[in-house]
Design an enzyme around this catalytic site. Sequence first.
Site, PDB file in Angstrom:
ATOM      1  N   HIS A  59     -32.309  11.582  13.275  1.00  0.00           N
ATOM      2  CA  HIS A  59     -31.054  10.956  12.881  1.00  0.00           C
ATOM      3  C   HIS A  59     -30.857   9.667  13.686  1.00  0.00           C
ATOM      4  CE1 HIS A  59     -26.752  10.336  12.210  1.00  0.00           C
ATOM      5  NE2 HIS A  59     -26.862  11.171  11.183  1.00  0.00           N
TER       6      HIS A  59
ATOM      7  N   HIS B 216     -23.477   7.144   5.927  1.00  0.00           N
ATOM      8  CA  HIS B 216     -24.378   7.864   5.039  1.00  0.00           C
ATOM      9  C   HIS B 216     -23.613   8.357   3.807  1.00  0.00           C
ATOM     10  CE1 HIS B 216     -27.539   8.782   8.384  1.00  0.00           C
ATOM     11  NE2 HIS B 216     -27.698   7.607   7.828  1.00  0.00           N
TER      12      HIS B 216
ATOM     13  N   GLU C  51     -28.237   8.196  14.860  1.00  0.00           N
ATOM     14  CA  GLU C  51     -27.326   8.346  16.002  1.00  0.00           C
ATOM     15  C   GLU C  51     -28.067   8.917  17.210  1.00  0.00           C
ATOM     16  OE1 GLU C  51     -24.198  11.533  17.583  1.00  0.00           O
ATOM     17  OE2 GLU C  51     -23.731  10.875  15.535  1.00  0.00           O
TER      18      GLU C  51
ATOM     19  N   HIS D 240     -23.401   4.707  13.589  1.00  0.00           N
ATOM     20  CA  HIS D 240     -24.340   5.581  14.295  1.00  0.00           C
ATOM     21  C   HIS D 240     -24.865   4.966  15.590  1.00  0.00           C
ATOM     22  CE1 HIS D 240     -24.899   6.872   9.953  1.00  0.00           C
ATOM     23  NE2 HIS D 240     -24.369   7.910  10.544  1.00  0.00           N
TER      24      HIS D 240
ATOM     25  N   CYS E 140     -17.549  14.996  18.401  1.00  0.00           N
ATOM     26  CA  CYS E 140     -16.417  14.194  17.931  1.00  0.00           C
ATOM     27  C   CYS E 140     -15.191  15.061  17.659  1.00  0.00           C
ATOM     28  CB  CYS E 140     -16.840  13.455  16.662  1.00  0.00           C
ATOM     29  SG  CYS E 140     -15.494  12.771  15.698  1.00  0.00           S
TER      30      CYS E 140
ATOM     31  N   CYS F 181     -12.968   8.939   8.368  1.00  0.00           N
ATOM     32  CA  CYS F 181     -12.427   9.066   9.712  1.00  0.00           C
ATOM     33  C   CYS F 181     -12.021   7.670  10.179  1.00  0.00           C
ATOM     34  CB  CYS F 181     -13.455   9.671  10.667  1.00  0.00           C
ATOM     35  SG  CYS F 181     -14.892   8.611  10.970  1.00  0.00           S
TER      36      CYS F 181
END
Length: 285
Positions: free
Chosen positions: A124, A42, A126, A74, A195, A14
């Site tokens: 996670h 990741h 993030e 993240h 997102c 991305c």
Amino acid sequence: MPLKIEKASATGFCFGVKRAIDTLEKIARELGQIETLGEVVHNRQVMQGLSEKGIKVANSIDEIRGKTVAISAHGVGPQLEQEIKARDIKIVNFTCSFVQRAQRAARRLAKAGFFVIIYGDANHPEVRGILGWADGKGIATMDTDSVIALDPLPRRLGVLSQTTQIPVYFRDFVKKLIDVALVKDAELRIIDTICHDTLKRQREAMELAKRVDLMLVIGSRTSANTNHLAELCATATKTFQIETADEIQPSWLEGHHHVGVTSGTSTSEQTIDEVIKKLKTLAGN
């Protein structure tokens, strides 16, 4: 019948991941080496390639050896940022713009007096970072029971999502939350923080999965957005999640004539090309 291979149009890095990797490689060339706080993405193959270019991973502040550190896509919480600056370490911030949007939303909600509910994986990085911007006034969960268990149940709840979550699951979570938490004088504020790139990939992957009789989703098993892509595709057709072409088993293709290929946002085009090449070789195309 020859094997038809169809790749989704939205694959590879991305924008945020590509920007981070390109800039990291540039800094590494200039400085000889740079450290990232945690994996910048990741993906084991990508991280191995970065390591060979002098980009090293520090898993905690105490492991940072240089005077410059990169924050991964993240993101991190404000307290961690301050701890890094207090050690006179320069920060190069590669936090994804969509993650930053979620961080700002969490901070805004907390300052407005809302208890923040983050729909996402509490472990996670993030999600931990976003929760940090709520200044201790929130929890991360994917189960409404965790919210109901709060004693007392906050009257004002602000709800947002980990950026890579599946939209329909987030909506179901919100609907359940409305049923159980919207009591007398309660206020519920919901902010869409998923997102746009993730939404586009999920939509295209599902459209492709409905056309094919086998899907391959390429990306790390520690990548949240890749895992969710595979989860979605599996609802429409036979699906395998792989990290590299070497994982493809010839038996998977038996009885299948149309294979779809998609990837997570931290999977390189090189890895995708290798998968397609392997498929063609196995099919004798």
